[in-house]
Motif scaffolding. Structure first.
Motif, PDB file in Angstrom:
ATOM      1  N   ARG A  99      68.668  42.397  18.209  1.00 32.68           N
ATOM      2  CA  ARG A  99      68.771  41.867  16.852  1.00 32.68           C
ATOM      3  C   ARG A  99      67.604  40.949  16.513  1.00 32.68           C
ATOM      4  NH1 ARG A  99      74.105  39.166  13.968  1.00 32.68           N
ATOM      5  NH2 ARG A  99      73.600  39.972  11.891  1.00 32.68           N
ATOM      6  N   TRP A 100      67.107  41.133  15.324  1.00 30.12           N
ATOM      7  CA  TRP A 100      66.027  40.317  14.771  1.00 30.12           C
ATOM      8  C   TRP A 100      64.720  40.441  15.564  1.00 30.12           C
ATOM      9  CZ3 TRP A 100      67.962  39.829  10.346  1.00 30.12           C
ATOM     10  CH2 TRP A 100      69.253  39.368  10.128  1.00 30.12           C
ATOM     11  N   ALA A 101      64.618  41.440  16.394  1.00 31.04           N
ATOM     12  CA  ALA A 101      63.403  41.612  17.189  1.00 31.04           C
ATOM     13  C   ALA A 101      62.366  42.423  16.415  1.00 31.04           C
ATOM     14  CB  ALA A 101      63.729  42.312  18.509  1.00 31.04           C
ATOM     15  N   THR A 102      61.137  42.334  16.854  1.00 30.94           N
ATOM     16  CA  THR A 102      60.082  43.194  16.318  1.00 30.94           C
ATOM     17  C   THR A 102      59.990  44.447  17.181  1.00 30.94           C
ATOM     18  OG1 THR A 102      58.368  42.225  17.706  1.00 30.94           O
ATOM     19  CG2 THR A 102      58.782  41.175  15.567  1.00 30.94           C
ATOM     20  N   ALA A 103      59.368  45.458  16.629  1.00 31.44           N
ATOM     21  CA  ALA A 103      59.214  46.687  17.401  1.00 31.44           C
ATOM     22  C   ALA A 103      58.398  46.422  18.668  1.00 31.44           C
ATOM     23  CB  ALA A 103      58.553  47.755  16.545  1.00 31.44           C
ATOM     24  N   GLN A 104      57.350  45.637  18.529  1.00 30.99           N
ATOM     25  CA  GLN A 104      56.485  45.396  19.681  1.00 30.99           C
ATOM     26  C   GLN A 104      57.201  44.610  20.768  1.00 30.99           C
ATOM     27  OE1 GLN A 104      52.701  43.677  18.659  1.00 30.99           O
ATOM     28  NE2 GLN A 104      51.768  44.322  20.573  1.00 30.99           N
ATOM     29  N   SER A 105      58.034  43.670  20.389  1.00 32.79           N
ATOM     30  CA  SER A 105      58.735  42.865  21.386  1.00 32.79           C
ATOM     31  C   SER A 105      59.733  43.687  22.189  1.00 32.79           C
ATOM     32  CB  SER A 105      59.436  41.682  20.728  1.00 32.79           C
ATOM     33  OG  SER A 105      60.564  42.110  19.988  1.00 32.79           O
ATOM     34  N   MET A 106      60.135  44.818  21.633  1.00 31.76           N
ATOM     35  CA  MET A 106      61.043  45.693  22.378  1.00 31.76           C
ATOM     36  C   MET A 106      60.374  46.219  23.649  1.00 31.76           C
ATOM     37  SD  MET A 106      64.014  45.982  20.867  1.00 31.76           S
ATOM     38  CE  MET A 106      64.698  47.586  21.313  1.00 31.76           C
ATOM     39  N   GLY A 107      59.075  46.222  23.665  1.00 32.43           N
ATOM     40  CA  GLY A 107      58.355  46.731  24.816  1.00 32.43           C
ATOM     41  C   GLY A 107      58.586  45.945  26.096  1.00 32.43           C
ATOM     42  N   VAL A 108      59.021  44.703  25.952  1.00 27.29           N
ATOM     43  CA  VAL A 108      59.282  43.872  27.124  1.00 27.29           C
ATOM     44  C   VAL A 108      60.752  43.562  27.277  1.00 27.29           C
ATOM     45  CG1 VAL A 108      56.972  42.874  27.141  1.00 27.29           C
ATOM     46  CG2 VAL A 108      58.775  41.766  25.807  1.00 27.29           C
ATOM     47  N   MET A 109      61.574  44.293  26.606  1.00 26.93           N
ATOM     48  CA  MET A 109      63.021  44.110  26.701  1.00 26.93           C
ATOM     49  C   MET A 109      63.502  44.473  28.103  1.00 26.93           C
ATOM     50  SD  MET A 109      65.873  45.830  24.234  1.00 26.93           S
ATOM     51  CE  MET A 109      67.628  45.605  24.509  1.00 26.93           C
ATOM     52  N   THR A 110      64.418  43.682  28.612  1.00 25.08           N
ATOM     53  CA  THR A 110      64.989  43.957  29.927  1.00 25.08           C
ATOM     54  C   THR A 110      66.444  44.381  29.776  1.00 25.08           C
ATOM     55  OG1 THR A 110      65.857  41.744  30.358  1.00 25.08           O
ATOM     56  CG2 THR A 110      63.509  42.123  30.826  1.00 25.08           C
ATOM     57  N   VAL A 111      67.014  44.820  30.864  1.00 26.03           N
ATOM     58  CA  VAL A 111      68.399  45.267  30.814  1.00 26.03           C
ATOM     59  C   VAL A 111      69.358  44.117  30.516  1.00 26.03           C
ATOM     60  CG1 VAL A 111      68.042  47.236  32.326  1.00 26.03           C
ATOM     61  CG2 VAL A 111      68.636  45.022  33.313  1.00 26.03           C
ATOM     62  N   ASN A 112      68.878  42.904  30.653  1.00 28.99           N
ATOM     63  CA  ASN A 112      69.720  41.743  30.358  1.00 28.99           C
ATOM     64  C   ASN A 112      69.628  41.319  28.897  1.00 28.99           C
ATOM     65  OD1 ASN A 112      70.604  41.382  33.091  1.00 28.99           O
ATOM     66  ND2 ASN A 112      68.576  40.543  33.553  1.00 28.99           N
ATOM     67  N   ASP A 113      68.787  41.999  28.132  1.00 32.19           N
ATOM     68  CA  ASP A 113      68.608  41.666  26.733  1.00 32.19           C
ATOM     69  C   ASP A 113      69.362  42.640  25.853  1.00 32.19           C
ATOM     70  OD1 ASP A 113      65.109  41.101  27.415  1.00 32.19           O
ATOM     71  OD2 ASP A 113      66.773  39.681  27.419  1.00 32.19           O
ATOM     72  N   GLY A 114      69.806  42.193  24.709  1.00 31.97           N
ATOM     73  CA  GLY A 114      70.293  43.065  23.660  1.00 31.97           C
ATOM     74  C   GLY A 114      71.380  44.040  24.070  1.00 31.97           C
ATOM     75  N   LEU A 115      71.328  45.206  23.413  1.00 34.83           N
ATOM     76  CA  LEU A 115      72.339  46.227  23.587  1.00 34.83           C
ATOM     77  C   LEU A 115      71.733  47.474  24.231  1.00 34.83           C
ATOM     78  CD1 LEU A 115      73.895  46.027  20.013  1.00 34.83           C
ATOM     79  CD2 LEU A 115      74.766  44.939  22.084  1.00 34.83           C
ATOM     80  N   TRP A 116      72.523  48.131  25.037  1.00 39.32           N
ATOM     81  CA  TRP A 116      72.079  49.367  25.678  1.00 39.32           C
ATOM     82  C   TRP A 116      73.142  50.436  25.519  1.00 39.32           C
ATOM     83  CZ3 TRP A 116      67.301  50.059  27.936  1.00 39.32           C
ATOM     84  CH2 TRP A 116      66.522  48.908  28.095  1.00 39.32           C
ATOM     85  N   GLY A 117      72.698  51.650  25.259  1.00 40.52           N
ATOM     86  CA  GLY A 117      73.604  52.773  25.254  1.00 40.52           C
ATOM     87  C   GLY A 117      73.628  53.432  26.604  1.00 40.52           C
ATOM     88  N   GLN A 118      74.509  54.400  26.755  1.00 40.09           N
ATOM     89  CA  GLN A 118      74.502  55.156  28.001  1.00 40.09           C
ATOM     90  C   GLN A 118      73.308  56.104  27.979  1.00 40.09           C
ATOM     91  OE1 GLN A 118      75.733  56.427  25.420  1.00 40.09           O
ATOM     92  NE2 GLN A 118      75.672  58.651  25.610  1.00 40.09           N
ATOM     93  N   GLY A 119      72.869  56.539  29.080  1.00 37.88           N
ATOM     94  CA  GLY A 119      71.689  57.388  29.137  1.00 37.88           C
ATOM     95  C   GLY A 119      71.991  58.830  28.801  1.00 37.88           C
ATOM     96  N   THR A 120      70.944  59.546  28.441  1.00 38.93           N
ATOM     97  CA  THR A 120      71.040  60.986  28.252  1.00 38.93           C
ATOM     98  C   THR A 120      69.909  61.637  29.043  1.00 38.93           C
ATOM     99  OG1 THR A 120      71.213  62.770  26.613  1.00 38.93           O
ATOM    100  CG2 THR A 120      69.687  60.971  26.096  1.00 38.93           C
ATOM    101  N   LEU A 121      70.235  62.649  29.820  1.00 33.22           N
ATOM    102  CA  LEU A 121      69.278  63.238  30.740  1.00 33.22           C
ATOM    103  C   LEU A 121      68.382  64.259  30.066  1.00 33.22           C
ATOM    104  CD1 LEU A 121      68.218  63.614  33.644  1.00 33.22           C
ATOM    105  CD2 LEU A 121      70.049  65.306  33.968  1.00 33.22           C
ATOM    106  N   VAL A 122      67.102  64.090  30.269  1.00 34.35           N
ATOM    107  CA  VAL A 122      66.103  65.045  29.789  1.00 34.35           C
ATOM    108  C   VAL A 122      65.423  65.646  31.019  1.00 34.35           C
ATOM    109  CG1 VAL A 122      63.923  65.325  28.568  1.00 34.35           C
ATOM    110  CG2 VAL A 122      65.715  63.865  27.613  1.00 34.35           C
ATOM    111  N   THR A 123      65.460  66.948  31.128  1.00 35.96           N
ATOM    112  CA  THR A 123      64.821  67.634  32.234  1.00 35.96           C
ATOM    113  C   THR A 123      63.810  68.631  31.685  1.00 35.96           C
ATOM    114  OG1 THR A 123      66.838  67.472  33.561  1.00 35.96           O
ATOM    115  CG2 THR A 123      65.160  69.026  34.309  1.00 35.96           C
ATOM    116  N   VAL A 124      62.574  68.492  32.103  1.00 33.43           N
ATOM    117  CA  VAL A 124      61.512  69.377  31.642  1.00 33.43           C
ATOM    118  C   VAL A 124      61.044  70.211  32.830  1.00 33.43           C
ATOM    119  CG1 VAL A 124      59.287  69.548  30.478  1.00 33.43           C
ATOM    120  CG2 VAL A 124      60.824  67.631  29.975  1.00 33.43           C
ATOM    121  N   SER A 125      61.223  71.496  32.728  1.00 39.09           N
ATOM    122  CA  SER A 125      60.835  72.382  33.826  1.00 39.09           C
ATOM    123  C   SER A 125      59.407  72.880  33.626  1.00 39.09           C
ATOM    124  CB  SER A 125      61.786  73.569  33.895  1.00 39.09           C
ATOM    125  OG  SER A 125      61.718  74.329  32.707  1.00 39.09           O
ATOM    126  N   SER A 126      58.753  73.110  34.744  1.00 44.41           N
ATOM    127  CA  SER A 126      57.353  73.567  34.679  1.00 44.41           C
ATOM    128  C   SER A 126      57.252  75.084  34.612  1.00 44.41           C
ATOM    129  CB  SER A 126      56.581  73.051  35.900  1.00 44.41           C
ATOM    130  OG  SER A 126      57.201  73.496  37.082  1.00 44.41           O
TER     131      SER A 126
END
Length: 126
Positions: A99-126
């Motif tokens: 909340r109230w953050a800038t886009a750039q400050s999100m770059g240093v966000m840690t898991v202890n900051d803000g809100l996190w969703g559950q992950g979604t897996l992306v798999t890229v095959s060669s």
């Protein structure tokens, strides 16, 4: 606000995927939103972020030119369009908000900051 990520899957190298993060809550527009990813055996890393208004975006170098982040405040959703995917893009992708953050400050966000969703897996095959 709670975050729900979706859209991951299996795709061939060079292909595209679109990830979505839906937020519940009436204050979505006050949150900068972003995506992070974590590949097996690696630390979580920043991918991209967008300001609450959608007016500013910030991308990791590897995402520039391939990934595009957009926000729909009417639908409380942020989307990450990923094109020209590479096998090294394989990871669990997490959406996050601060909340109230800038886009750039999100770059240093840690898991202890803000809100996190559950992950979604992306798999890229060669």
């Amino acid at each position: 606000v709670q975050l729900q990520a979706s859209g991951g899957g299996l795709v061939q190298a060079g292909g595209s995927l679109r990830l979505s993060c839906a937020a519940s809550g009436r204050t979505f527009g006050t949150y900068a939103m972003g995506w992070f990813r974590q590949a097996p055996g690696k630390e979580r890393e920043f991918v991209a972020a967008i300001s609450g208004s959608g007016g500013n975006t910030y991308y990791a170098d590897f995402a520039k030119g391939r990934f595009t982040l957009s926000i729909d405040n009417a639908k409380d959703t942020v989307a990450l369009q990923m094109n020209s995917l590479k096998p090294e893009d394989t990871a669990i992708y997490y959406c996050a908000g601060r909340r109230w953050a800038t886009a750039q400050s999100m770059g240093v966000m840690t898991v202890n900051d803000g809100l996190w969703g559950q992950g979604t897996l992306v798999t890229v095959s060669s």
